[in-house]
Design a protein around this motif. Structure first.
Motif, PDB file in Angstrom:
ATOM      1  N   UNK A  84       0.814  -1.216   0.000  1.00  0.00           N
ATOM      2  CA  UNK A  84       0.000   0.000   0.000  1.00  0.00           C
ATOM      3  C   UNK A  84       0.850   1.269   0.000  1.00  0.00           C
ATOM      4  N   UNK A  85       1.890   1.376   0.827  1.00  0.00           N
ATOM      5  CA  UNK A  85       2.751   2.568   0.714  1.00  0.00           C
ATOM      6  C   UNK A  85       3.471   2.624  -0.637  1.00  0.00           C
ATOM      7  N   UNK A  86       3.854   1.467  -1.165  1.00  0.00           N
ATOM      8  CA  UNK A  86       4.553   1.424  -2.440  1.00  0.00           C
ATOM      9  C   UNK A  86       3.658   1.932  -3.576  1.00  0.00           C
ATOM     10  N   UNK A  87       2.358   1.585  -3.526  1.00  0.00           N
ATOM     11  CA  UNK A  87       1.403   2.025  -4.555  1.00  0.00           C
ATOM     12  C   UNK A  87       0.834   3.417  -4.272  1.00  0.00           C
ATOM     13  N   UNK A  88       1.127   3.962  -3.101  1.00  0.00           N
ATOM     14  CA  UNK A  88       0.595   5.273  -2.764  1.00  0.00           C
ATOM     15  C   UNK A  88      -0.848   5.246  -2.316  1.00  0.00           C
ATOM     16  N   UNK A  95      -1.987   4.126   0.883  1.00  0.00           N
ATOM     17  CA  UNK A  95      -1.999   4.559   2.282  1.00  0.00           C
ATOM     18  C   UNK A  95      -0.564   4.732   2.765  1.00  0.00           C
ATOM     19  N   UNK A  96      -0.382   5.671   3.695  1.00  0.00           N
ATOM     20  CA  UNK A  96       0.932   5.842   4.300  1.00  0.00           C
ATOM     21  C   UNK A  96       1.268   4.650   5.182  1.00  0.00           C
ATOM     22  N   UNK A  97       2.550   4.394   5.337  1.00  0.00           N
ATOM     23  CA  UNK A  97       2.982   3.265   6.150  1.00  0.00           C
ATOM     24  C   UNK A  97       2.513   3.408   7.593  1.00  0.00           C
ATOM     25  N   UNK A  98       2.557   4.631   8.125  1.00  0.00           N
ATOM     26  CA  UNK A  98       2.122   4.850   9.506  1.00  0.00           C
ATOM     27  C   UNK A  98       0.630   4.584   9.668  1.00  0.00           C
ATOM     28  N   UNK A  99      -0.148   4.886   8.631  1.00  0.00           N
ATOM     29  CA  UNK A  99      -1.595   4.636   8.691  1.00  0.00           C
ATOM     30  C   UNK A  99      -1.873   3.142   8.606  1.00  0.00           C
ATOM     31  N   UNK A 100      -1.158   2.447   7.716  1.00  0.00           N
ATOM     32  CA  UNK A 100      -1.340   0.992   7.597  1.00  0.00           C
ATOM     33  C   UNK A 100      -0.986   0.310   8.910  1.00  0.00           C
TER      34      UNK A 100
END
Length: 585
Positions: free
Chosen positions: A67-71, A73-78
């Motif tokens: 998800x962060x890689x694809x934009x 969701x942010x990593x912190x949100x995930x």
């Protein structure tokens, strides 16, 4: 060629891990939308979960990577998706389960229930089913099946041994009569002798059923069975334990991981929904459990022991030798436990308090204890109760403390051994996947795609969903199946303007109907490992039980469930699904 095929099969997991992401890679590379990128993640996780090419918990970490890689969701949100109120509830429940298993309370409950109900074949099956179902309400179905199967195996072996002794006595008596008859002269004297010997009822007793002496074909697998009736009894009792361990978990929210995943999904995405709580769920699911359990008992008895339902409830002429032997074994095992220990009493008291506090927190049909704190609505949850009482197990001494020794009811190492950390990651990954599907618009796109189902009657749509998840859960784990379908079915319910609970509750319960194969769930595998069953036995029994389970759920959701959860109206807590703002793939 066979060697080459065998070599490929041995590397099947590696091939799935490499080929699956490559084959579906055109999805994000060609379409280049967030819907397509989220769909790529969903399909990849679904394949890995169903094939178990990677451990389930490892697959659950893919949203944190992709998800962060694809934009999306942010990593912190995930990361916030991986620890929720569900995990706190699970911690408290496992503390209770650890104490129950450590001090043997589960074994005492199972033996006592079977002792109270009886030991003829029908009542023996019912006794084990009731015991398993009750334990599975609070323990995992795997732990329940693993605990009860050895007890049932001992009972089955004792019953078969008793039958062998009776048959041996009969054979010896008949041989004695025959040898004596050869030495007698005159038919009148022979008749008198037979009359005298016939006064011993044990010697000339006949088997209860005509098929008792029907021999099985000799083979290493069934050589331990004296006759077909023994084999059928072992099959039926094994499946009773496997199936009831799964059925009992339906009744309570912490009874199965799929129930907990559903409850947390509702609280996460429909925070204003107050209908899903321990009390409402118990009131709704207890009749379902009873119906399915009783129907399963009749179905398995008919399938393996025949149509003599009168003998299912009582024996002709009192208890047989087999039943007396089985009753003695169970009674001896229960007596060997001795009186309840202090540790068992403490565990039972905390267990009772936890169940009561769960039930009366917000029962729905009456004010609960949560209403005592009106200034903090929604702050106290079932997890609060579970943690409060779970921590007590680490505080209350198991024995009288001394200056040099203080042993609590459970230790952290014992808790760790019972804690299913992989389920925690699996559930967290499911929440992350559901949130990503919502943010990217994938849920809306799938809902729009499935809106033609809205032209069908609501019950028909729900039936299709139940049948679909019941089929999928036979080859995929229950938590993985419900995790995949929740973010798809909830928007579908919104799109066709029905209460999301009308769609999600039946499908959540249907996920637990994994009865067809040994690999469908751990209780099936445990029962199958004892060697009494074949695959075709489980398929025949499981197919009928799947139909029974789905019909019972549909009956419940269309009758008392409708009034209990107000399913006949679209709720205020569910958003109006807007199909005009979706992004197509």
């Amino acid at each position: 060629m066979r060697a080459f095929t065998g070599g490929l099969w041995s590397y099947r997991n590696l091939l799935i891990i490499i080929l699956t992401p490559l084959l579906i890679l055109p999805l994000p590379l060609v379409i280049k939308t967030q819907v397509a990128e989220c769909a790529y993640t969903l399909v990849l996780m679904a394949v890995f979960w169903m094939t178990e090419a990677l451990p389930l918990s490892v697959t659950a970490l893919l949203p944190a990577l992709l998800f962060p890689f694809f934009g999306i969701m942010k990593s912190s949100v995930v990361a916030t998706m991986y620890f929720k109120d569900f995990h706190l509830l699970l911690l408290g429940v496992i503390c209770l389960a650890t104490s129950i298993e450590k001090w043997g309370l589960h074994r005492r409950i199972a033996l006592k229930l079977v002792t109270m109900i009886g030991v003829n074949p029908g009542m023996l099956m019912l006794g084990f089913m009731v015991g398993c179902a009750f334990l599975s309400m609070w323990l995992s179905n795997t732990s329940t099946a693993a605990m009860v199967m050895p007890i049932a195996e001992a009972v089955m072996q004792q019953v078969m041994s008793a039958e062998g002794e009776v048959s041996q006595h009969q054979e010896m008596a008949v041989n004695s009569i025959y040898n004596l008859a050869l030495q007698l002269e005159g038919g009148e004297l022979l008749r008198q002798t037979l009359t005298i010997i016939n006064t011993e009822p044990v010697i000339l007793s006949v088997p209860e059923d005509d098929n008792v002496t029907e021999a099985l074909p000799s083979s290493p697998l069934n050589s331990k069975y004296r006759n077909n009736r023994d084999h059928m009894m072992c099959k039926g009792l094994s499946l009773c334990i496997a199936y009831s361990a799964s059925i009992g978990g339906l009744t309570t929210l912490p009874g199965t991981s799929s129930n907990l995943i559903f409850a947390e999904y509702i609280h996460q995405f429909y925070p204003d929904c107050k209908s899903i709580n321990f009390g409402n769920w118990f009131v709704f699911c207890l009749p379902v459990c009873i119906i399915v359990l009783f129907s399963a008992w009749i179905w398995l008895y008919w399938l393996f022991l025949g149509t003599n339902f009168r003998s299912m409830l009582c024996s002709r002429g009192g208890q047989s030798e087999r039943e007396i032997a089985a009753a003695k074994l169970i009674k001896d095992q229960y007596n060997a436990l001795g009186p309840m220990s202090q540790q068992e009493i403490i565990t039972l008291v905390i267990f009772f308090i936890m169940a009561v506090l769960w039930f009366v927190r917000e029962p729905g049909f009456m004010p609960g204890w949560a209403s005592l704190f009106p200034e903090y609505p929604g702050y106290a949850t079932d997890a609060t109760v579970a943690l409060l009482l779970g921590v007590l197990f680490f505080i209350i001494p198991a024995n009288r403390p001394t200056a040099d020794n203080y042993d609590a009811m459970i230790t952290w190492k014992e808790f760790q051994a019972c804690m299913p950390w992989e389920i925690c990651l699996l559930v967290g990954g499911g929440f992350a996947l559901a949130e990503g599907a919502k943010v990217s618009g994938l849920s809306s796109w799938v809902a729009e795609l499935m809106t033609p189902l809205g032209s069908l009657p609501v019950l028909a749509t729900v039936t299709i969903a139940c049948i679909l998840v019941t089929c999928i859960t036979e080859v995929a784990s229950n938590p993985a199946t419900i995790t995949i379908f929740l973010p798809i079915l909830a928007p579908l319910a919104e799109a066709i303007n029905i209460n999301p609970l009308y769609m999600l509750i039946p499908t959540t319960l249907s996920v637990s109907f994994a009865f067809l194969l040994p690999v469908s769930n751990p209780p099936n595998a445990i029962a199958f490992a004892y060697g009494h069953l074949s695959i075709i036995d489980m398929v025949k029994a499981g197919l009928g039980l799947n139909i029974i389970g789905v019909l019972a759920v549909l009956l419940a959701i269309s009758t008392w469930g409708t009034s209990l959860f107000a399913l006949d109206t679209y709720p205020d807590w569910a958003p109006i699904h807007d199909l005009t703002n979706t992004t197509g793939i």
